[in-house]
Design a protein around this motif. Structure first.
Motif, PDB file in Angstrom:
ATOM      1  N   LEU A   1      12.294  -3.229   3.004  1.00  0.00           N
ATOM      2  CA  LEU A   1      11.451  -2.031   3.083  1.00  0.00           C
ATOM      3  C   LEU A   1      10.681  -1.990   4.407  1.00  0.00           C
ATOM      4  O   LEU A   1       9.451  -2.072   4.451  1.00  0.00           O
ATOM      5  CB  LEU A   1      10.498  -1.964   1.890  1.00  0.00           C
ATOM      6  N   GLY A   2      11.431  -1.885   5.460  1.00  0.00           N
ATOM      7  CA  GLY A   2      10.883  -1.745   6.800  1.00  0.00           C
ATOM      8  C   GLY A   2      11.983  -1.217   7.699  1.00  0.00           C
ATOM      9  O   GLY A   2      13.158  -1.181   7.307  1.00  0.00           O
ATOM     10  N   ILE A   3      11.624  -0.797   8.907  1.00  0.00           N
ATOM     11  CA  ILE A   3      12.600  -0.195   9.811  1.00  0.00           C
ATOM     12  C   ILE A   3      12.582  -0.955  11.147  1.00  0.00           C
ATOM     13  O   ILE A   3      11.676  -0.759  11.960  1.00  0.00           O
ATOM     14  CB  ILE A   3      12.312   1.300  10.032  1.00  0.00           C
ATOM     15  N   PRO A   4      13.555  -1.831  11.380  1.00  0.00           N
ATOM     16  CA  PRO A   4      13.632  -2.538  12.665  1.00  0.00           C
ATOM     17  C   PRO A   4      13.936  -1.562  13.794  1.00  0.00           C
ATOM     18  O   PRO A   4      14.754  -0.652  13.637  1.00  0.00           O
ATOM     19  CB  PRO A   4      14.792  -3.524  12.480  1.00  0.00           C
TER      20      PRO A   4
ATOM     21  N   ASN B   1       0.808  -1.222   0.000  1.00  0.00           N
ATOM     22  CA  ASN B   1       0.000   0.000   0.000  1.00  0.00           C
ATOM     23  C   ASN B   1       0.842   1.273   0.000  1.00  0.00           C
ATOM     24  O   ASN B   1       0.335   2.361   0.259  1.00  0.00           O
ATOM     25  CB  ASN B   1      -0.941  -0.015   1.207  1.00  0.00           C
ATOM     26  N   GLY B   2       2.131   1.122  -0.280  1.00  0.00           N
ATOM     27  CA  GLY B   2       2.956   2.289  -0.526  1.00  0.00           C
ATOM     28  C   GLY B   2       3.622   2.930   0.661  1.00  0.00           C
ATOM     29  O   GLY B   2       4.190   4.019   0.542  1.00  0.00           O
ATOM     30  N   ILE B   3       3.589   2.274   1.848  1.00  0.00           N
ATOM     31  CA  ILE B   3       4.274   2.827   3.019  1.00  0.00           C
ATOM     32  C   ILE B   3       5.215   1.765   3.582  1.00  0.00           C
ATOM     33  O   ILE B   3       5.449   0.735   2.951  1.00  0.00           O
ATOM     34  CB  ILE B   3       3.275   3.317   4.093  1.00  0.00           C
ATOM     35  N   ALA B   4       5.763   1.994   4.750  1.00  0.00           N
ATOM     36  CA  ALA B   4       6.629   1.021   5.409  1.00  0.00           C
ATOM     37  C   ALA B   4       6.199   0.872   6.859  1.00  0.00           C
ATOM     38  O   ALA B   4       5.536   1.747   7.426  1.00  0.00           O
ATOM     39  CB  ALA B   4       8.096   1.451   5.332  1.00  0.00           C
ATOM     40  N   ALA B   5       6.604  -0.235   7.455  1.00  0.00           N
ATOM     41  CA  ALA B   5       6.323  -0.490   8.867  1.00  0.00           C
ATOM     42  C   ALA B   5       7.622  -0.551   9.656  1.00  0.00           C
ATOM     43  O   ALA B   5       8.644  -1.023   9.155  1.00  0.00           O
ATOM     44  CB  ALA B   5       5.557  -1.799   9.029  1.00  0.00           C
TER      45      ALA B   5
END
Length: 339
Positions: free
Chosen positions: A143-146, A115-119
């Motif tokens: 494409l996420g931020i731990p 959906n075009g964002i990151a978690a």
């Protein structure tokens, strides 16, 4: 699927602590932990929500008509919208047995990317929390931020390696997690970090590093000195210290202090709508994190629920921008709100 259906479904399976409230305002869960509650009287979580509601929007439709651009660039990545799903760790403890950390992070990361964002992903005392998050991160090409807690240096190094091996484009640390009971009295020591210790952690990260848990100008400037690429104005949802100011009360002064620097400013805490996102951007934030409602959306609708919630937020933000004459995120200014 409607958002109301998501809430109704979530109420059946989200565990004993969360009520899947129509508006997640911190009142029903107030001072309970585990679950989505807050520390002490639960005052801080409630205040986070209420202070955003006190800010009003200055409508102005004498402007060029057009479709607002909601896109955000961060650390070389372009996102469709300026908001992210916040980190959650130990989901079994807080939200029941429907998901474990692997299945939760896999579904959350994948649905956000679609959906075009990151978690952001979370951390916990069980080493498998980060290990499983890293596995899910690899599946979405990093494409996420731990988000790593402020453990001792060796534990930080081990967890960061897992995340970097998964290809993450940035790393975060919620330094305010120093107030969580399970970090106290550890051997070797864990908890709050000095500027020098943070400098070493930033060097160790090797990718843009985000310091989450900043609530003062002084703290923001120390994070900048340590080399942080971004900060998150956050009080950990009220979970680490009662009687804190709301993030909406301190955001503007922190953003002002970092204006002109390369440090990006993100914010979380009680942001529940696209209109709230607009307010945060008008106060100087580059983007926002939203956590608890994303949990509800996932439990109530899986991947479809996440998509519904993201589109709901985006639609509210788009409408607010159009009604205030902002054609892009950079055109959202402090003059468009009344605090």
């Amino acid at each position: 699927m409607t958002y109301q259906e998501i809430l109704e479904n979530a109420a059946e399976c989200i565990g004993a602590y969360c009520r899947a409230c129509p508006v997640c305002n911190g009142r029903a869960c107030r001072n309970q932990i585990p679950g989505p509650g807050a520390k002490g009287m639960g005052d801080t979580a409630i205040r986070n929500f209420e202070k955003w509601q006190e800010i009003r929007i200055n409508m102005d439709t004498i402007c060029e008509n057009g479709e607002p651009d909601l896109s955000l660039e961060l650390f070389g990545q372009k996102f469709r919208y300026p908001f992210f799903a916040g980190p959650v760790g130990a989901v079994n403890l807080h939200y029941g047995e429907k998901y474990d950390d692997l299945s939760y992070n896999d579904l959350m990361l994948r649905s956000c990317v679609e959906n075009g964002i990151a978690a952001f992903t979370g951390d916990g005392t069980n080493p498998e929390v980060v290990r499983q998050a890293a596995g899910a991160l690899a599946e979405v090409n990093g494409l996420g931020i731990p988000t790593i807690k402020p453990w001792n240096p060796e534990t930080i190094r081990e967890k960061m390696k897992l995340c970097k091996d998964a290809g993450c484009f940035a790393l975060a640390m919620d330094v305010d997690a120093a107030g969580l009971p399970f970090l106290k009295n550890m051997t070797p020591p864990a908890g709050s970090k000095s500027v020098e210790e943070l400098k070493e952690i930033v060097r160790m990260a090797g990718v843009p590093f985000i310091v989450k848990g900043i609530m003062t100008v002084k703290g923001a400037l120390k994070a900048k000195e340590a080399g942080a690429a971004a900060i998150v104005v956050s009080n950990h949802g009220g979970r680490v210290l009662d009687q804190c100011p709301a993030t909406a009360e301190v955001l503007a002064e922190i953003a002002d202090a970092l204006r002109g620097s390369s440090v990006k400013v993100l914010v979380d805490g009680g942001i529940r709508s696209g209109t709230d996102i607009f307010k945060a951007l008008a106060m100087g934030a580059d983007g926002v994190l939203i956590c608890r409602p994303f949990v509800t959306a996932l439990y109530g609708g899986g991947a479809e629920g996440i998509g519904v919630y993201i589109r709901k937020l985006a639609g509210e933000l788009r409408d607010t921008m159009a009604m205030c004459g902002a054609g892009s995120l950079k055109e959202i200014t402090g003059e468009m709100i009344r605090a």
